[in-house]
Design an enzyme around this catalytic site. Sequence first.
Site, PDB file in Angstrom:
ATOM      1  N   HIS A   2       0.868  -1.181   0.000  1.00  9.18           N
ATOM      2  CA  HIS A   2       0.000   0.000   0.000  1.00  9.18           C
ATOM      3  C   HIS A   2       0.900   1.224   0.000  1.00  9.18           C
ATOM      4  O   HIS A   2       1.689   1.411   0.924  1.00  9.18           O
ATOM      5  CB  HIS A   2      -0.898  -0.007   1.236  1.00  9.18           C
ATOM      6  CG  HIS A   2      -1.754  -1.235   1.325  1.00  9.18           C
ATOM      7  ND1 HIS A   2      -3.034  -1.284   0.843  1.00  9.18           N
ATOM      8  CD2 HIS A   2      -1.485  -2.481   1.788  1.00  9.18           C
ATOM      9  CE1 HIS A   2      -3.521  -2.500   1.012  1.00  9.18           C
ATOM     10  NE2 HIS A   2      -2.600  -3.258   1.589  1.00  9.18           N
ATOM     11  N   HIS A  36      -9.117 -10.189  -1.152  1.00  9.38           N
ATOM     12  CA  HIS A  36      -8.915 -10.175   0.301  1.00  9.38           C
ATOM     13  C   HIS A  36     -10.123 -10.927   0.845  1.00  9.38           C
ATOM     14  O   HIS A  36     -11.236 -10.406   0.824  1.00  9.38           O
ATOM     15  CB  HIS A  36      -8.863  -8.720   0.783  1.00  9.38           C
ATOM     16  CG  HIS A  36      -9.071  -8.522   2.260  1.00  9.38           C
ATOM     17  ND1 HIS A  36      -8.142  -7.903   3.048  1.00  9.38           N
ATOM     18  CD2 HIS A  36     -10.103  -8.820   3.078  1.00  9.38           C
ATOM     19  CE1 HIS A  36      -8.598  -7.845   4.294  1.00  9.38           C
ATOM     20  NE2 HIS A  36      -9.788  -8.391   4.335  1.00  9.38           N
ATOM     21  N   HIS A  61      -2.990 -12.597   1.317  1.00  6.63           N
ATOM     22  CA  HIS A  61      -2.640 -12.809   2.730  1.00  6.63           C
ATOM     23  C   HIS A  61      -3.421 -13.903   3.464  1.00  6.63           C
ATOM     24  O   HIS A  61      -4.220 -13.649   4.361  1.00  6.63           O
ATOM     25  CB  HIS A  61      -2.718 -11.514   3.540  1.00  6.63           C
ATOM     26  CG  HIS A  61      -3.895 -10.640   3.236  1.00  6.63           C
ATOM     27  ND1 HIS A  61      -5.174 -11.104   3.249  1.00  6.63           N
ATOM     28  CD2 HIS A  61      -3.961  -9.323   2.912  1.00  6.63           C
ATOM     29  CE1 HIS A  61      -5.983 -10.103   2.951  1.00  6.63           C
ATOM     30  NE2 HIS A  61      -5.279  -9.020   2.737  1.00  6.63           N
ATOM     31  N   ASP A  78       2.143  -7.158   2.536  1.00  6.47           N
ATOM     32  CA  ASP A  78       0.967  -6.348   2.834  1.00  6.47           C
ATOM     33  C   ASP A  78       1.386  -5.029   3.504  1.00  6.47           C
ATOM     34  O   ASP A  78       0.751  -4.573   4.453  1.00  6.47           O
ATOM     35  CB  ASP A  78      -0.017  -7.132   3.728  1.00  6.47           C
ATOM     36  CG  ASP A  78      -1.396  -6.488   3.779  1.00  6.47           C
ATOM     37  OD1 ASP A  78      -1.617  -5.505   3.051  1.00  6.47           O
ATOM     38  OD2 ASP A  78      -2.245  -6.968   4.558  1.00  6.47           O
ATOM     39  N   HIS A 102       1.426   3.445   8.375  1.00  2.93           N
ATOM     40  CA  HIS A 102       0.498   4.360   9.046  1.00  2.93           C
ATOM     41  C   HIS A 102       1.284   5.395   9.835  1.00  2.93           C
ATOM     42  O   HIS A 102       2.433   5.157  10.239  1.00  2.93           O
ATOM     43  CB  HIS A 102      -0.405   3.591  10.018  1.00  2.93           C
ATOM     44  CG  HIS A 102      -1.435   2.746   9.343  1.00  2.93           C
ATOM     45  ND1 HIS A 102      -2.459   3.273   8.599  1.00  2.93           N
ATOM     46  CD2 HIS A 102      -1.593   1.407   9.293  1.00  2.93           C
ATOM     47  CE1 HIS A 102      -3.206   2.296   8.116  1.00  2.93           C
ATOM     48  NE2 HIS A 102      -2.697   1.144   8.522  1.00  2.93           N
TER      49      HIS A 102
END
Lengths: 309, 426
Positions: free
Chosen positions: B63, B180, B233, B306, B310
């Site tokens: 991401h 997902h 995942h 993954d 943050h």
Amino acid sequence: MMKLAKKDILGIREMTVDEINLILETAESFLEISTREIKKVPTLRGKSIINLFYEASTRTRTSFEIAGKRLSADTINISASTSSVVKGETLIDTARNLEAMNPDIIVLRHSAAGAAHLLASLVRQSIINAGDGAHEHPSQALLDMMTIREKKGRLTGLKVAIIGDILHSRVARSNIYGLSKMGARVVVAGPATMMPRDIEQMGVQAFTKLEDAITDADVVMMLRIQLERQKQNIFPSLREYAQHYCLNRKNIRLAKSDAIVMHPGPINRGVEISPDIADDPGCSVILDQVNNGVAVRMALLYLLSGGNE
Amino acid sequence: MKLLLKGARVIDPSQKIDTQMDILIEDGKISSCGASIKAPPDTQIIHLNNMIAVPGLIDMHVHLREPGLEYKETIATGSAAAVAGGFTSIACMPNTEPVHDNRSITEFILRKAAEANLARVYPIGAISIGSEGKQMTEFWDLKEAGVIALSDDGKPVMDAALMRRAMEYAGSLDLPVIQHCEDVNLSAGGLMNEGYWSTVMGLPGIPSIAEEIMVGRDILIAEYTKTRIHIAHVSTAGSVRLIRNAKMRGLRVTAETAPHYFTLTDECLQDYDTSYKVNPPLRSAADSAAIKEGLSDGTIDAIACDHAPHARTDKEVEFVYAANGISGLETSLGLSLNLVHEGILTWEKLITAMACNPAQILNLDKGTLKTGSDADITVIDPEQTWTVDVKNFVSRGKNSPFSGRKMKGRAILTIVAGDIKYDGRS
């Protein structure tokens, strides 16, 4: 006398038997203060205690407030509706601001499990967990153990049945830890939807029928049913729940003849306990629990303030 | 610019090579491999005795947060983290703001990646507009713009009819569909794996069946429509079993897992440390063992971290409010190498899972050191011991539960198209 070597009271899971005994004995010694004409001792004069309540609570908040006041501490109540929470301030910022005002103890009630752990890791003050989500409610379990010991003279060897929504109950978890540590045998019962996964690994026996759990019990502890759980399909209706899980004159005969009945409150009368049982001074100890609650909370405040130094 | 890598142990599963040799790079391509290559004039020679050279690692599930969430990560910082972690290529998920559901965003991502000029960035487009699970995006247009796979990422496609149509339409374009797997009704409100530890902690649980039911459903759709599906995942033993069974029956099912699922378990959450909060959640020890077994027997094709960077403010809150995810690009190789140290994977299998298979699943002409292919190479020092320190992360996301962990083995050179993009030699 030993000293409580802890900064915070976050849960019973982390407590030792010695610590539990110390708190209970201290609480027992405080009981008498509440019977005096002038119900106040100067022990915690000059100490400030903040009751930070993010969840509605009458009983627990009042109990902590009275406990602080009987020890002459200054108690300040902050509830979510009047605080900066509504302005979007995070728990962390609120905590740091409160910390800057130098209180001695913060009592926290929060709907999020782990909130007290978070607060304790952030501020230097002592934190008392007054209930965090479905995690723990240590002062409740301590007052429950104090009440059982008062009525039964011991905890070791007793059979304690906890009935109701175990999945969502912090009271159940704290009591399971505490009672098991103190040598009691804990059994739980409730609909399968209210039973947390792998509960047996916590060392308890689990049943789906109330009758199976309360048979030969010395203590029957009924948990509060939260009406909003119905929407999550945890149970179909209060009516059906009450038909099968309400403690009444008939099914209580399965328990020992001198069994005591407990409830952390507030009671849904006729749902968890039939009114005649709840009000029967022969078995119901619900108001003793409330009375002991003040003493337990006095003991916690006292011991965390360096009592017995 | 010519580059000669001398004396490394070269492991290239795509050619079944595991031997000490030299690699000559000319004009961004591998021009020859062999014992004792003589350097042509104007060649930079790098001696790599005791080092391991492998096809450039590919992380097919990251991401990058841009556009829209640049305070967490950007395409530039994310691709810098990639090369620092030994990855020459990454595939980025579409859960940006706005969602990557049209070609203008594909073009934006590719432009930003070209400006950063570090790792190769392969955009994954959304299956549905806004990833709302209602209306299909323009798969064909997205593919022409450079999208290499489709996924609604953390917003799983709950509508089986939409999933069926998406797999059929994408299948005709040979665009892989990545799911997902999470039945959001079963997982609703859940914050961690449902089991003993959620019971202890009083946190609402996410049952393993929330993942497995959708894995099973999508395998059935793949079988019925004769298309392929890639499961993101994988975290549970039941999912591994379903995928293993599907593969035995010859279905075109591929799967990835992330290092945290074979390194950590739900017991790690007992102090409510939000750095362990991920979705799918950390599972039980039995699940973790099954993941390792799945990697070992090839049921799980790929390791993808993954990467979910943050900001502190997203994680330093009550557990219930904390964002899901681990900033993983800079620890993925080190954690995966543990599987080699523990004897669960051979080097060949590890590189297959971290380079060859991701390339194959995404139809990329990568994951190989064949003569003539792009010179994307990762050089690993297998003996270097180091300690993870999030303060040293290149990624903007410092959210990692692995800070302080000791690792053995590290990428020391990351070469993309013949250019050294990361040099960690001391």
